[in-house]
Design an enzyme around this catalytic site. Sequence first.
Site, mmCIF file in Angstrom:
data_model
loop_
_atom_site.group_PDB
_atom_site.id
_atom_site.type_symbol
_atom_site.label_atom_id
_atom_site.label_comp_id
_atom_site.label_asym_id
_atom_site.label_seq_id
_atom_site.Cartn_x
_atom_site.Cartn_y
_atom_site.Cartn_z
ATOM 1 N N GLY A 338 -19.011 -67.821 53.821
ATOM 2 C CA GLY A 338 -20.319 -68.449 54.026
ATOM 3 C C GLY A 338 -21.341 -67.412 54.463
ATOM 4 N N GLU A 362 -16.035 -45.618 33.915
ATOM 5 C CA GLU A 362 -14.937 -45.478 32.919
ATOM 6 C C GLU A 362 -15.042 -46.527 31.810
ATOM 7 O OE1 GLU A 362 -11.204 -43.957 33.607
ATOM 8 O OE2 GLU A 362 -11.737 -42.981 35.487
HETATM 9 N N1 CAA Z 1 -7.832 -42.589 20.891
HETATM 10 C C1 CAA Z 1 -7.985 -41.657 19.923
HETATM 11 N N2 CAA Z 1 -9.051 -41.670 19.071
HETATM 12 C C2 CAA Z 1 -9.978 -42.641 19.222
HETATM 13 C C3 CAA Z 1 -9.883 -43.630 20.198
HETATM 14 C C4 CAA Z 1 -8.751 -43.592 21.079
HETATM 15 N N3 CAA Z 1 -8.601 -44.492 22.009
HETATM 16 N N4 CAA Z 1 -10.953 -44.441 20.130
HETATM 17 C C5 CAA Z 1 -11.701 -43.991 19.120
HETATM 18 N N5 CAA Z 1 -11.107 -42.913 18.567
HETATM 19 C C6 CAA Z 1 -11.562 -42.136 17.428
HETATM 20 C C7 CAA Z 1 -11.690 -43.028 16.193
HETATM 21 O O1 CAA Z 1 -10.486 -43.043 15.474
HETATM 22 C C8 CAA Z 1 -12.783 -42.334 15.420
HETATM 23 O O2 CAA Z 1 -12.202 -41.200 14.767
HETATM 24 P P1 CAA Z 1 -12.814 -40.527 13.440
HETATM 25 O O3 CAA Z 1 -13.823 -39.540 13.891
HETATM 26 O O4 CAA Z 1 -11.651 -39.844 12.804
HETATM 27 O O5 CAA Z 1 -13.412 -41.601 12.610
HETATM 28 C C9 CAA Z 1 -13.695 -41.787 16.491
HETATM 29 O O6 CAA Z 1 -12.907 -41.700 17.689
HETATM 30 C C10 CAA Z 1 -14.888 -42.677 16.758
HETATM 31 O O7 CAA Z 1 -14.416 -43.969 17.108
HETATM 32 P P2 CAA Z 1 -15.354 -45.236 17.090
HETATM 33 O O8 CAA Z 1 -16.029 -45.322 15.773
HETATM 34 O O9 CAA Z 1 -14.550 -46.406 17.545
HETATM 35 O O10 CAA Z 1 -16.440 -44.847 18.154
HETATM 36 P P3 CAA Z 1 -17.691 -45.671 18.575
HETATM 37 O O11 CAA Z 1 -18.755 -44.669 18.747
HETATM 38 O O12 CAA Z 1 -17.959 -46.845 17.708
HETATM 39 O O13 CAA Z 1 -17.255 -46.279 19.968
HETATM 40 C C11 CAA Z 1 -16.960 -46.161 22.325
HETATM 41 C C12 CAA Z 1 -16.802 -45.481 20.976
HETATM 42 C C13 CAA Z 1 -15.827 -47.110 22.528
HETATM 43 C C14 CAA Z 1 -18.271 -46.884 22.503
HETATM 44 C C15 CAA Z 1 -16.878 -44.950 23.249
HETATM 45 O O14 CAA Z 1 -18.025 -44.162 23.056
HETATM 46 C C16 CAA Z 1 -16.709 -45.298 24.691
HETATM 47 O O15 CAA Z 1 -15.601 -45.547 25.157
HETATM 48 N N6 CAA Z 1 -17.829 -45.276 25.446
HETATM 49 C C17 CAA Z 1 -17.754 -45.463 26.857
HETATM 50 C C18 CAA Z 1 -17.650 -44.124 27.515
HETATM 51 C C19 CAA Z 1 -17.118 -44.212 28.880
HETATM 52 O O16 CAA Z 1 -16.130 -44.872 29.143
HETATM 53 N N7 CAA Z 1 -17.783 -43.486 29.772
HETATM 54 C C20 CAA Z 1 -17.345 -43.441 31.109
HETATM 55 C C21 CAA Z 1 -17.356 -42.018 31.578
HETATM 56 S S1 CAA Z 1 -16.104 -41.596 32.659
HETATM 57 C C22 CAA Z 1 -16.645 -42.070 34.189
HETATM 58 O O17 CAA Z 1 -17.089 -43.153 34.388
HETATM 59 C C23 CAA Z 1 -16.538 -40.982 35.173
HETATM 60 C C24 CAA Z 1 -16.381 -41.172 36.584
HETATM 61 O O18 CAA Z 1 -16.579 -40.198 37.265
HETATM 62 C C25 CAA Z 1 -15.883 -42.407 37.246
#
Ligand code: CAA
Length: 405
Positions: A338, A362
């Site tokens: 509350g 992340e």
């Molecule tokens: N493992 C291996 N390869 C992967 C993958 C994975 N999990 N996910 C994607 N890929 C590969 C794909 O196969 C693709 O490969 P090709 O180049 O051969 O085609 C390539 O990566 C691109 O994949 P997508 O087309 O799926 O990529 P996208 O641009 O559409 O999407 C996203 C990507 C999911 C948006 C990604 O950019 C993402 O996760 N963004 C969020 C970033 C993030 O988490 N930032 C946090 C930073 S860390 C932090 O917070 C720090 C801290 O200090 C706490």
Amino acid sequence: MVDFTLTDEQKDLREMAHNFAEKEMRKVAWEFDKDGTWPQEIIEKAWEVGLMNTHTPEEYGGPGLDYLSGCLIEEELGWGCSGIGTSLAANGLASAPVALGGSEEVKKEFLGMLTESPKLASFCLTEPDAGSDVSGMKTTATKKGDKWVINGSKCFITNGQYADWYTVYAKTDKEAGHRGISAFVVPRDDTIVIDKKEDKLGQRASNTATVTFNETEIPAANLLGEENKGFKLAMMTLDRTRPGVAAMAVGIARSAFEFACEYSKERQQFGVPIAMHQAVAFMIADMATKIEAGRLLTWQSGALLDNGLRNTLAASHAKRFAADSAMEVATDAVQVYGGYGFIKEYPVEKIMRDAKIMQLYEGTSQIQRLVIAKEVLMGRNVNEPIPEAIAKQDEAKAVEEVVPA
Ligand code: CAA
């Protein structure tokens, strides 16, 4: 067979982490939150007892723990204080790309540095204009002879101010989008300027800084994995660290839930403890279900990795659900308290503020949904062996054996 029975070693680890969280973290958590006090002493103690660098392989001085064990530890640290817990966990995020893509010498030098003494490292991916959209980054790395020269600014960097080295993502081909990013390990030197410590809503004991690289030169050998394959290395890293983040969110939720349970049994209204009112009892019940479900998804996302299987989908399910649940549970805990819940003198106010970042760092909850949607709608990234470029051959081999291409 599906079996989440913990081994004796895992139970011991969990107990050790719990005791540490209770004795070392909780007693200062609310005080450190007030001024954003850096928990140097706790970092040193956690390092000493083996609660840091938990996945670093034994050959580089770490305990080489499995991912499920890592989740057990992270849940307890999140329960103790997620701000301090984030400071303790950040080495894992910086180390994963080095373990996956570094040469033997690089692994020995940089992973070894963290296991030889309580030093810190930071993961530098995010930039002011490139958060969720990683490929929009502007930091560059240019090859000059046998060196790479890095220029650019990274923001929201956990432990940035205190790190001895950084894992840095930079454009090595500006025209190639996500296929033009490479990853590097960069030791701290005086070309690196740490110019902003963020004053945050929650997790105030963790350090969040802006790190700027000004003509920072590193040896060519500090490239992690192959040139222009850094985006995948970042995604593979997040697959490995999101289970731990999800576990920390479960720990935050559990902490809020425990306080709410205790308070609901003590606080009397209308002549009975408020837990006796169905409106409150049902909130407590929903909190308990969310924690159990979040933990199961989290353990699954870690256990898949431990079995050499790709966990991209499971990690996003776990991170999304556990983070959103932590926020919901913490908000409901404030509700159970509350008006007192809104006051700093009571414990749940801090926990609610701490929970918020779980939906942001992340990968936001929206990014997790994006990954989940891609996986379930298009089968993206499913059954794909880990790229050959990454120098963790054993793991790649294990995945290939389990999941034929
Ligand atoms: N493992 C291996 N390869 C992967 C993958 C994975 N999990 N996910 C994607 N890929 C590969 C794909 O196969 C693709 O490969 P090709 O180049 O051969 O085609 C390539 O990566 C691109 O994949 P997508 O087309 O799926 O990529 P996208 O641009 O559409 O999407 C996203 C990507 C999911 C948006 C990604 O950019 C993402 O996760 N963004 C969020 C970033 C993030 O988490 N930032 C946090 C930073 S860390 C932090 O917070 C720090 C801290 O200090 C706490």
